[in-house]
Scaffold this active site. Structure first.
Site, mmCIF file in Angstrom:
data_model
loop_
_atom_site.group_PDB
_atom_site.id
_atom_site.type_symbol
_atom_site.label_atom_id
_atom_site.label_comp_id
_atom_site.label_asym_id
_atom_site.label_seq_id
_atom_site.Cartn_x
_atom_site.Cartn_y
_atom_site.Cartn_z
ATOM 1 N N THR A 86 0.873 -1.178 0.000
ATOM 2 C CA THR A 86 0.000 0.000 0.000
ATOM 3 C C THR A 86 0.906 1.222 0.000
ATOM 4 O O THR A 86 1.634 1.437 0.975
ATOM 5 C CB THR A 86 -0.894 0.024 1.257
ATOM 6 O OG1 THR A 86 -1.642 -1.188 1.294
ATOM 7 C CG2 THR A 86 -1.854 1.210 1.213
ATOM 8 N N LYS A 161 -8.023 1.307 -2.972
ATOM 9 C CA LYS A 161 -7.655 0.942 -1.594
ATOM 10 C C LYS A 161 -7.767 2.150 -0.650
ATOM 11 O O LYS A 161 -8.346 2.059 0.433
ATOM 12 C CB LYS A 161 -6.215 0.408 -1.601
ATOM 13 C CG LYS A 161 -5.549 0.306 -0.258
ATOM 14 C CD LYS A 161 -5.716 -1.030 0.381
ATOM 15 C CE LYS A 161 -5.152 -1.025 1.791
ATOM 16 N NZ LYS A 161 -5.393 -2.248 2.502
ATOM 17 N N LYS A 236 -1.628 5.419 8.427
ATOM 18 C CA LYS A 236 -0.859 5.417 7.168
ATOM 19 C C LYS A 236 -1.809 5.559 5.972
ATOM 20 O O LYS A 236 -1.586 6.381 5.088
ATOM 21 C CB LYS A 236 -0.068 4.102 7.052
ATOM 22 C CG LYS A 236 0.587 3.925 5.695
ATOM 23 C CD LYS A 236 1.203 2.543 5.472
ATOM 24 C CE LYS A 236 1.636 2.435 4.007
ATOM 25 N NZ LYS A 236 2.271 1.162 3.685
#
Ligand code: NAD
Length: 290
Positions: A86, A161, A236
């Site tokens: 990611t 995502k 994050k």
């Protein structure tokens, strides 16, 4: 297939184990981890050199860019760089461009499902990049996961995502603050769950991952808020959503508020290492205006 696998941490190691168990010829590289049962190379370039597909599962965009710069020049013409980390959309797109310039194909394929999903081979992959490369990687997605969605061109897997996880972070906070309000109003948590989970306030965070212990299906709340999905990982992903929003001039006030709250929770309070649903005990302790 001959596979190189770079980044064998909490997620990468079980993903690699599933590929090996399915009979693929896999060579790994990691700066620190040495998982059992994986043939390890001494450098990322050696792990990548003869591979049909090189998978990277790394902590952030800067590390991904550095590893890509090392492996692209030695990879076989036509091989696929499949990045499952990611990372920020800009790094993902820059790495894809570099791969194509080097005569390779590139896919960004971040996952949801966490360490449990990686071990069980039930991850969901959100994939950006050329359709042909997606089809090459599909048999690998089928081993490591239960679903792979081709979302569009390079970077669109990361886009999917971070948009999903921005909704998740905002919704978790909303669910937790509503439980804390209900507590102070004297509404029993099981009644709150019973009503909301079948009313218009329902959500995945309420119905499937309820932050209140003893209410709803089993979740990290029933295990002392041990992650699960750690608050620092939620931070994050929220930060990545805000970087992306900045880059394309999108107005995301709720995402920005969620990022600020998780930052405070992780950096100044006791959120680090706790599940992201531990926002509920945080709100319980607080009062209006502090
Ligand atoms: P991790 O820190 O456990 O693993 C990362 C690994 O990369 C480490 O073993 C580290 O030694 C290695 N590494 C770092 N720099 C390297 C380099 N230059 N060359 C080779 N190896 C290097 O992290 P993780 O939990 O496995 O997460 C990996 C990625 O997956 C992250 O981008 C994360 O956001 C994403 N992700 C994690 C989860 C989760 O629940 N853990 C869920 C979904 C997505």
């Amino acid at each position: 297939m001959k596979i190189g696998f770079i980044g064998l941490g909490n997620m990468g190691a079980p993903m690699a184990a599933n590929l090996i168990a399915a009979g693929h010829d896999l060579t790994g590289f990691d700066l620190a981890a040495r998982p059992d049962g994986v043939a390890m190379a001494d450098t990322a370039a050696i792990a990548a050199k003869d591979a049909d597909v090189v998978i990277t599962m790394l902590p952030n965009g800067a590390i991904l860019r550095a590893v890509a710069a090392e492996i692209h020049p030695v990879m076989k013409a036509g091989a696929v760089h499949l990045d499952c980390s990611t990372v920020d959309v800009a790094s993902s797109q820059a790495v894809a461009e570099a791969a194509v310039a080097a005569g390779l194909s590139a896919l960004d394929a971040p996952v949801s499902g966490g360490v449990g999903g990686a071990a069980a081979g039930t991850l969901t992959f959100m994939v950006g990049g050329a359709r042909g490369a997606f089809e090459t990687a599909l048999p690998l997605f089928e081993i490591m996961g239960q679903k792979a969605v081709h979302c569009g061109d390079a970077g669109m897997g990361q886009a999917a995502k971070i948009c999903n996880n921005m909704i998740l972070g905002v919704t978790m906070i909303a669910t937790c603050e509503a439980f804390a309000l209900a507590d102070k109003l004297g509404l029993a948590r099981d009644k709150m769950f019973d009503v909301v989970s079948t009313s218009s306030g329902y959500s995945w965070t309420m119905n499937a991952y309820c932050p209140a212990p003893g209410v709803g299906p089993k979740s990290p709340a029933d295990n002392g808020y041990k992650p699960g999905f750690a608050s620092e990982l939620m931070l994050k992903d929220l930060d990545l959503s805000q970087m992306a929003a900045e880059a394309v001039d999108a107005d995301t006030p709720m995402g920005a508020a969620a990022a600020a709250l998780y930052r405070q929770f992780v950096q100044d309070e006791d959120g680090k290492g706790r599940d992201f649903s531990a926002m509920l005990p945080r709100f319980e302790k607080r009062h209006r205006g502090n």
